[in-house]
Each structure stands twice: as C-alpha cells, then as structure tokens.
Scaffold this active site. Structure first.
Site, PDB file in Angstrom:
ATOM      1  CG  HIS A 306      -2.855  25.880  26.687  1.00  0.00           C
ATOM      2  ND1 HIS A 306      -2.523  24.627  26.243  1.00  0.00           N
ATOM      3  CD2 HIS A 306      -4.128  25.806  27.141  1.00  0.00           C
ATOM      4  CE1 HIS A 306      -3.563  23.834  26.407  1.00  0.00           C
ATOM      5  NE2 HIS A 306      -4.547  24.511  26.965  1.00  0.00           N
ATOM      6  CG  ASP A 363     -10.078  29.509  31.202  1.00  0.00           C
ATOM      7  OD1 ASP A 363     -11.240  29.144  30.991  1.00  0.00           O
ATOM      8  OD2 ASP A 363      -9.187  28.755  31.601  1.00  0.00           O
TER       9      ASP A 363
HETATM   10  N1  CMC Z   1       1.775  34.633  33.511  1.00  0.00           N
HETATM   11  C1  CMC Z   1       3.107  34.773  33.697  1.00  0.00           C
HETATM   12  N2  CMC Z   1       4.017  33.824  33.447  1.00  0.00           N
HETATM   13  C2  CMC Z   1       3.558  32.663  32.975  1.00  0.00           C
HETATM   14  C3  CMC Z   1       2.201  32.429  32.751  1.00  0.00           C
HETATM   15  C4  CMC Z   1       1.290  33.462  33.028  1.00  0.00           C
HETATM   16  N3  CMC Z   1      -0.024  33.298  32.838  1.00  0.00           N
HETATM   17  N4  CMC Z   1       2.025  31.171  32.286  1.00  0.00           N
HETATM   18  C5  CMC Z   1       3.240  30.616  32.232  1.00  0.00           C
HETATM   19  N5  CMC Z   1       4.181  31.531  32.639  1.00  0.00           N
HETATM   20  C6  CMC Z   1       5.632  31.322  32.680  1.00  0.00           C
HETATM   21  C7  CMC Z   1       6.026  30.451  33.875  1.00  0.00           C
HETATM   22  O1  CMC Z   1       6.337  31.248  35.011  1.00  0.00           O
HETATM   23  C8  CMC Z   1       7.217  29.714  33.330  1.00  0.00           C
HETATM   24  O2  CMC Z   1       8.341  30.579  33.398  1.00  0.00           O
HETATM   25  P1  CMC Z   1       9.823  29.982  33.659  1.00  0.00           P
HETATM   26  O3  CMC Z   1      10.086  29.077  32.495  1.00  0.00           O
HETATM   27  O4  CMC Z   1      10.675  31.191  33.697  1.00  0.00           O
HETATM   28  O5  CMC Z   1       9.758  29.257  34.959  1.00  0.00           O
HETATM   29  C9  CMC Z   1       6.891  29.519  31.849  1.00  0.00           C
HETATM   30  O6  CMC Z   1       5.996  30.571  31.505  1.00  0.00           O
HETATM   31  C10 CMC Z   1       6.246  28.183  31.535  1.00  0.00           C
HETATM   32  O7  CMC Z   1       5.126  28.033  32.423  1.00  0.00           O
HETATM   33  P2  CMC Z   1       4.730  26.680  33.119  1.00  0.00           P
HETATM   34  O8  CMC Z   1       3.952  26.988  34.351  1.00  0.00           O
HETATM   35  O9  CMC Z   1       5.950  25.821  33.266  1.00  0.00           O
HETATM   36  O10 CMC Z   1       3.832  26.083  31.992  1.00  0.00           O
HETATM   37  P3  CMC Z   1       2.771  24.948  32.182  1.00  0.00           P
HETATM   38  O11 CMC Z   1       2.599  24.332  30.864  1.00  0.00           O
HETATM   39  O12 CMC Z   1       3.168  24.056  33.310  1.00  0.00           O
HETATM   40  O13 CMC Z   1       1.448  25.714  32.668  1.00  0.00           O
HETATM   41  C11 CMC Z   1      -0.561  26.962  32.635  1.00  0.00           C
HETATM   42  C12 CMC Z   1       0.405  26.077  31.833  1.00  0.00           C
HETATM   43  C13 CMC Z   1      -1.840  27.150  31.815  1.00  0.00           C
HETATM   44  C14 CMC Z   1      -0.926  26.276  33.949  1.00  0.00           C
HETATM   45  C15 CMC Z   1       0.118  28.336  32.903  1.00  0.00           C
HETATM   46  O14 CMC Z   1       0.402  28.987  31.686  1.00  0.00           O
HETATM   47  C16 CMC Z   1      -0.721  29.210  33.820  1.00  0.00           C
HETATM   48  O15 CMC Z   1      -0.642  29.103  35.033  1.00  0.00           O
HETATM   49  N6  CMC Z   1      -1.576  30.134  33.231  1.00  0.00           N
HETATM   50  C17 CMC Z   1      -2.469  30.931  34.025  1.00  0.00           C
HETATM   51  C18 CMC Z   1      -3.696  30.116  34.407  1.00  0.00           C
HETATM   52  C19 CMC Z   1      -4.611  29.873  33.232  1.00  0.00           C
HETATM   53  O16 CMC Z   1      -4.910  30.771  32.460  1.00  0.00           O
HETATM   54  N7  CMC Z   1      -5.114  28.634  33.127  1.00  0.00           N
HETATM   55  C20 CMC Z   1      -6.037  28.228  32.068  1.00  0.00           C
HETATM   56  C21 CMC Z   1      -5.420  27.270  31.100  1.00  0.00           C
HETATM   57  S1  CMC Z   1      -6.343  27.082  29.550  1.00  0.00           S
HETATM   58  C22 CMC Z   1      -7.828  26.344  29.963  1.00  0.00           C
HETATM   59  C23 CMC Z   1      -7.711  25.060  30.667  1.00  0.00           C
HETATM   60  O17 CMC Z   1      -7.230  24.076  30.093  1.00  0.00           O
HETATM   61  O18 CMC Z   1      -8.152  24.986  31.806  1.00  0.00           O
END
Ligand code: CMC
Length: 429
Positions: A306, A363
């Site tokens: 998140h 989720d």
């Molecule tokens: N699985 C594996 N690695 C992950 C995941 C994951 N679910 N989430 C984040 N990471 C890693 C990502 O690869 C990155 O690594 P690095 O720093 O080495 O590049 C690091 O953690 C930070 O991730 P980010 O993508 O820069 O973080 P963000 O804040 O931009 O994204 C997120 C947040 C929710 C989009 C992301 O965690 C994600 O894609 N999660 C899976 C989808 C998901 O469950 N979404 C629902 C979110 S909660 C409900 C809502 O608000 O909709």
C-alpha cells in the site's frame, strides 16, 4: 519547530510556510514557489504531494490507524450502519436519530431508476464488465437530472447525493442481472441498504427470497470499511474532475473508472484469480512469492502492499476475522481461504516483504467473502465502488466548498524535442 522552510536557488530565497494538520502532519506550502523562483515541484505518483486540506479521513500508515472524522474504523465497523457512516463522512458529525431517519428516508425514496434507463442495460453485451456499466450509467444518470445538478447550488448537491446513494446499488444489481440473463429486480424500500442490494442481486420474480442477515451484516461491514480512504487514486480523480465544476455524476463516474484498475479497486478480483492459480499449482506459495520478488517478472502479490500503510492495513485485520466467520458459515472449508492464510504467513516471514513493509491490504480477504456470498468475480470492484461512494461524495463536497480550490492542473517538466521545422509530406520519404 520553525513555521517555514527555505529554498535557496540561483541566488534567490523562497520561504515556504509550513502547513500543520490537527494530527501534527507537516507540509511545505509551495503554492507560490513558481511565482517566486520559476521552479515547479516534480513528484511522479504524487507521493509527496498534499493536494488538499481535508477534515474527512485520517490515516497513520506506520501505525496502521484509520479514522473517519476522528472516529476509529474499528467501532464503526462493529457498531455503525452504512447509512450512518455515510452521513458522518458527508456531514462531518454522527447524526441525531432524527437526522439519521431523514437521511435514510431520502435515500430510500430515490432507489428507483427512471424506466427509460432500462434499455441502457440491454444495450451492453452480456459479458460486459459491470464496472463499465456502473461508470456509464452513473454518467448517464446526469441526463435525467440536468435541471438539478448545479455543483454550486447546495439544494442540487443535496438531492444529487440522495440520488447517487440510492440509485447506484440498483444500477450495480441490474448490471449483474443483465450479465446472467435474469429479469431486473426492482428495489424494495422496506429493506435496509445492504439487504435491498442483496435482494436485487439474488431474488427472481418467480420465488420468494429472504436475505440471510449474516450476509447483510458482512456486506454492511465491508461497505463501511471501504467508505473512504483520503486522497487515493479514485478520490483524487473525483476531486480533479470535480474541480472543473462538471456535475457530480460525471465526477463520480470518473472515480469509478479510476477504481476499476488492478492496482486499485480491481485488486480484489485479481486476488481470487491469483489464489486460484496457486491452488491449481497445488498450493505452491513459494514459487508465487519468488515471482513477486523477481524484478524481471511483472507479477505482484495482489492484495499486498500500500502507498500509505507500512503496517498491517487495519481494514484487512477486520475483514480477515469476518472472512473466517462468513466462510465457515456459508461454505465450511474454503481451500482458497487456506491458500490465502498460507500465502500471508509466508510473505510476512519473507525478507523482501519485511524490508519493503508489504502487508495484506483491504483487498486481500474481501474477495473471499464476496465469493462465499455467491458474487461473481467481476462484481467485486463494483462492491468496492458502492462502499467508496459516500467518501467520494464527501471529498467532492469538501473540494467544491473549499475557497482554496482552483481547477486541478498540474505542471510538467517537458522532455520532448525542442523547436524544429515542419517538413511537408511531399519532401519526406
Ligand atoms: N508484490 C511484490 N512487490 C511489491 C508489491 C506486491 N504486491 N507491492 C509493492 N511491491 C514492491 C515494488 O516492486 C517496489 O519495489 P522496488 O522498491 O524494489 O522497486 C516497492 O515494493 C514499492 O512499491 P511501489 O509500487 O513503488 O509502491 P506504490 O506505493 O507505488 O504502490 C500499490 C502501491 C498498492 C499499487 C502496490 O503495492 C501494488 O501494486 N500492490 C498490488 C495491488 C494491490 O493490492 N492493490 C490494492 C491497493 S489497496 C486498495 C486500494 O486502495 O485500491
């Protein structure tokens, strides 16, 4: 602590005032930065950008805290109703009994769709994703209320709020009925909000249908837990679109589209697909965790991570417990629930997830409850949208009433070609 920060640039000094929130969060006010220095801020994904002063929802992502209007999420999920929580979000205070009755009566009064809307549902292909129908129909609702959707007229805003809250469950249920080829079921105003929705989803005209109170309670709790989450992608979309002074139906329709994506509200659907894949691979969670960690593999553990929570999402904690109760009652043993628990345990012990502070989010377990209730996968994001609706309305209203609001219009750092001469097609190869 000082009340400003200084930016030194190219011989100029810019003093940025510090904005302080009620929970002592601090932000740098850069609204005059460009005028003073010619600089803009560069912040892809807006990770450091505060786009509004908001009094609606507080999240402490490190501590795993979520509060609506100051009230912690836990007692609301346990004791409130969705209508009461909606009132709280939209109006800022818990309602008196009379206010609650009035709010509920108004919403109940508006549940029917104009009959002319029926053909809209027929026009979509049977396999249409219900989020597309929800967004289209929400925008379409505006066409019926063109004389009463002025965003600057409080009376229009009030009636639009009732209409949206009342009609979106009907639209959602009808999009489902369309997809399975069953007759549309009309709202029953004697039923409560969640109960009425479940009735429109699962009743058929040929038989009596009684909604299981356990389902109603679980759905009510899920709606409450999804009701607001400050400046997330869909809410920011609603605010940005709304800042153009378009009508609220169009702004909410845009929010629904933003929510649909798998990185946002579409994740609950993807979680189940992922758990099914893991189950088909005989529960080999290790290989999925390895893939999620592999930089060359786009796969992520859905329902994990998140932007704000660097701790267990407080909503996921509650939902996990509810999942346990509901799944036990409705389906007994659910192998996917077992896979989910194993996956969570393995991920939470893995250095990659520990280091990056990736925990289950809202989720991760919600889809398992929807699935146990008999809802199809593509309805999961729709349920998220129904829950988030009062939050969108509250945030839209706060935006429109805020004297600081200007049209949302970010800047950019241009990295394209510099000026060049146009070459007519006759002179090109
Ligand atoms: N699985 C594996 N690695 C992950 C995941 C994951 N679910 N989430 C984040 N990471 C890693 C990502 O690869 C990155 O690594 P690095 O720093 O080495 O590049 C690091 O953690 C930070 O991730 P980010 O993508 O820069 O973080 P963000 O804040 O931009 O994204 C997120 C947040 C929710 C989009 C992301 O965690 C994600 O894609 N999660 C899976 C989808 C998901 O469950 N979404 C629902 C979110 S909660 C409900 C809502 O608000 O909709």
């Amino acid at each position: 602590m000082t009340d400003h920060a200084r930016v030194e640039y190219d011989g100029q000094t810019f003093e940025a005032p510090i904005v302080v929130g009620t929970e002592q969060e601090r932000g740098l006010d850069v609204s005059k930065l460009r005028g003073s220095t010619g600089l803009i801020t560069y912040d892809p994904g807006y990770a450091n950008t505060g786009s509004a002063r908001s009094a609606i929802t507080f999240i402490d992502g490190d501590a795993g805290i979520l509060r609506y209007r100051g009230y912690p999420i836990e007692p609301l999920a346990e004791q409130s109703s969705f209508i009461e929580t909606s009132y709280l979000l939209i109006h800022g205070e818990l309602p008196t009994r009379e206010q609650l009755r009035g709010f509920r009566d108004q919403i109940t009064h508006h549940t029917l769709l104009r009959e002319d809307m029926r053909p809209l549902f027929d026009a979509f292909p049977p396999d249409a994703h219900p989020m597309a129908i929800l967004s289209a129909a929400t925008s379409g609702l505006s066409t019926f209320y063109q004389d009463h959707y002025d965003p600057l007229d409080p009376a229009d805003v009030e009636v639009s709020t009732y209409r949206l809250m009342a009609k979106l469950p009907t639209v959602a249920a009808w999009s489902y009925k369309k997809s399975i080829g069953q007759p549309y079921v009309y709202p029953q105003n004697a039923l409560g909000y969640a109960e009425n929705f479940l009735h429109m989803m699962f009743a058929v005209p040929a038989e009596d249908y009684h909604v299981d109170p356990e389902l109603t309670n679980a759905l009510t709790q899920l709606l409450i837990l999804h009701a607001d989450h400050e400046q997330n992608a869909s809410t920011s979309t609603v605010r940005l679109v709304g800042s153009t002074h378009v009508n609220i139906y169009a702004a909410i329709a845009a929010g629904i589209s933003a929510l649909w994506g798998p990185r946002h509200g579409g994740a609950n659907q993807e979680v189940i697909q992922m758990l099914e894949e893991i189950a088909a691979a005989e529960g080999n969670t290790a290989s999925f965790i390895a893939r999620a960690k592999d930089r060359n593999d786009p796969f992520r553990l859905m329902g994990f991570g998140h932007r704000v929570y660097k701790n267990y999402d407080p909503r996921a904690k509650i939902i996990k417990n509810t999942a346990d109760t509901v799944i036990n009652k409705l389906v007994g043993d659910d192998p996917l629930f077992e896979v989910a628990r194993e996956l969570e345990e393995a991920a939470l012990q893995d250095d990659y997830f520990i280091e990056k502070k990736l925990y289950p989010n809202v989720d991760f377990y919600s889809g398992l409850i929807y699935r146990a209730m008999g809802l199809p996968l593509n309805m999961f994001p729709v349920l998220f949208a129904l829950g988030r609706l009062p939050g969108w309305v509250a945030q839209w209203k706060e935006m429109i009433e805020d004297s600081e609001t200007r049209i949302g219009r970010p800047r950019q750092i241009y990295v394209g070609p510099t000026e060049r001469d146009y070459v007519p097609i006759s002179q090109r190869s």
